[in-house]
Enzyme design. Sequence first.
Site, mmCIF file in Angstrom:
data_model
loop_
_atom_site.group_PDB
_atom_site.id
_atom_site.type_symbol
_atom_site.label_atom_id
_atom_site.label_comp_id
_atom_site.label_asym_id
_atom_site.label_seq_id
_atom_site.Cartn_x
_atom_site.Cartn_y
_atom_site.Cartn_z
ATOM 1 N N SER A 126 -2.174 -11.804 -22.886
ATOM 2 C CA SER A 126 -1.310 -12.107 -24.019
ATOM 3 C C SER A 126 -1.929 -13.178 -24.901
ATOM 4 O O SER A 126 -2.637 -14.062 -24.429
ATOM 5 C CB SER A 126 0.065 -12.586 -23.534
ATOM 6 O OG SER A 126 0.898 -12.880 -24.641
ATOM 7 N N LYS A 154 3.451 -8.709 -17.314
ATOM 8 C CA LYS A 154 3.134 -8.634 -18.746
ATOM 9 C C LYS A 154 4.166 -7.777 -19.485
ATOM 10 O O LYS A 154 4.546 -8.083 -20.630
ATOM 11 C CB LYS A 154 1.734 -8.055 -18.943
ATOM 12 C CG LYS A 154 1.298 -7.863 -20.411
ATOM 13 C CD LYS A 154 1.416 -9.148 -21.221
ATOM 14 C CE LYS A 154 0.615 -9.115 -22.516
ATOM 15 N NZ LYS A 154 0.918 -8.025 -23.418
ATOM 16 N N HIS A 171 7.115 -9.956 -19.952
ATOM 17 C CA HIS A 171 6.721 -10.912 -20.996
ATOM 18 C C HIS A 171 6.941 -10.293 -22.374
ATOM 19 O O HIS A 171 7.513 -10.907 -23.279
ATOM 20 C CB HIS A 171 5.249 -11.297 -20.807
ATOM 21 C CG HIS A 171 4.603 -11.944 -21.994
ATOM 22 N ND1 HIS A 171 4.227 -11.235 -23.122
ATOM 23 C CD2 HIS A 171 4.247 -13.230 -22.239
ATOM 24 C CE1 HIS A 171 3.682 -12.050 -24.002
ATOM 25 N NE2 HIS A 171 3.680 -13.259 -23.492
ATOM 26 N N ASN A 172 6.491 -9.056 -22.542
ATOM 27 C CA ASN A 172 6.638 -8.395 -23.836
ATOM 28 C C ASN A 172 8.100 -8.103 -24.163
ATOM 29 O O ASN A 172 8.512 -8.153 -25.323
ATOM 30 C CB ASN A 172 5.822 -7.104 -23.866
ATOM 31 C CG ASN A 172 4.338 -7.357 -24.012
ATOM 32 O OD1 ASN A 172 3.857 -8.456 -23.733
ATOM 33 N ND2 ASN A 172 3.599 -6.353 -24.420
ATOM 34 N N GLU A 222 9.449 -11.176 -25.438
ATOM 35 C CA GLU A 222 8.896 -11.315 -26.793
ATOM 36 C C GLU A 222 9.712 -10.510 -27.802
ATOM 37 O O GLU A 222 10.015 -10.991 -28.902
ATOM 38 C CB GLU A 222 7.445 -10.846 -26.792
ATOM 39 C CG GLU A 222 6.744 -10.874 -28.124
ATOM 40 C CD GLU A 222 5.347 -10.266 -28.032
ATOM 41 O OE1 GLU A 222 5.031 -9.393 -28.874
ATOM 42 O OE2 GLU A 222 4.591 -10.635 -27.109
#
Length: 468
Positions: free
Chosen positions: A128, A182, A185-186, A189
């Site tokens: 990232s 991840k 995480h996205n 986001e």
Amino acid sequence: MSKQKIGLVGLAVMGENLALNIEEKGFPIAVWNRSPDKVDKFVAANPGKQIVGAHSPAELCAALEKPRRIIMMVKAGQPVDDTIAALRPHLEAGDLLVDGGNEFFTNTERRGKELEAAGLRFVGMGVSGGEEGARKGPSMMPGGQRSAYDDLAPVLTRIAAQVDDGPCVDYMGPGGAGHYVKMVHNGIEYGDMQLIAEAYDVLKTLGGLSNAELAETFAKWNEGELQPFLIEITAKIFGKKDPDTGKELVDVILDATGMKGTGKWTVQQASELGAPIPTIASSVEARMLSAQKAERVAASKLLPGVTMAPAVDKARLIEDVRHALYASKVCSYAQGMNLLRAASNAYKWGLELGRIARIWKGGCIIRAQFLGRITAAFQRDPGLANLLVDHDFARELGERQPGWRRVVSAAVQAGIPLPTMTASISYFDGYRRERLPANLLQAQRDFFGAHTYQRIDKEGTFHTEWES
């Protein structure tokens, strides 16, 4: 002839920047791309650097010291399988492949098992930070065989973003754990971005703030508790002029948002595991609705809205939106962390939430000042049921509740959609309620499907003949 320390496949912008980062940190690198001219141009553009260009998989593998370590920066899906197939004939037992793209975790687990059976090692690693992060120091989330991570660690810890308590990289866990982290995480986001967009909408539409005032407001927020990367770049966006029209660029950008899949994967996984993530889910749905631009234009001419927006005090509105944005953001992170815990339990990964929050403190898109406090919360209590019930965060949410509620109420009265901010406060209200109306749902389910129900005053399960 000396061999290169590491190899990289895929010279799109992310791959190029990561290769330059690796070389700059003292690791001679060999690079290969399906288009040989791209390899030649990249090497020519970086004279004097310890970069060797390869024109074939065989040439790449021959240039590397053993055991070989190769990072693949290619598109998810079939391109990863194709790249692995091209490299495999030239690899030997103990060699190591890394998928540095955004891949669905089950694909990563499949590839890991296939390669391990052939004596090879495989790491699925979320990266990232975008182009700048790849060049100057990303946040990285590797998962797979522990020995593979240990062999990569000398490189990864040097090229990662560096914060006060170390590099923004850590071993996530076995199998597809890295890519799963991840993915979440996205998802966070997505929530962050939509929350900021909704704050912008309220301030502009209801508060009447100009783009200059918005730039000033977001710049001030970036100096305090709302100090994430996304707030920082938002302040800069409002000040950017369009060279073609002379207008602020943000005002001439089409209001239809794209997405690449990680947000949808996050929502699908949350549904599979029974982990509620309404802030993140509503942000995905908001992008879908934005993409229906033609339908929205037609509907705007037909569907009635409010005729009078509530009067507002601009200064108070700005402060209320700050509180609402912060409180909603806490809910988004709480939901993401709970999904990670659910996945860790379901897939037996042993994820440590405090360590995950720590590596998000720098380099990545969702980096923010308060991630250090999230790390501390899970260090104090690794079994913390929900970030909302951490003493410090619970106190802050209590302090911000009045402004949070005023913003959501005013937006509804003004006809301004706040799907993600509304979902956040509903999640907060639902989580803090001792009793929810789900008792009626259970009665309905038993009425039409004999699904049974439990009682608050007796043990066991019960069924009622409701029409008898």
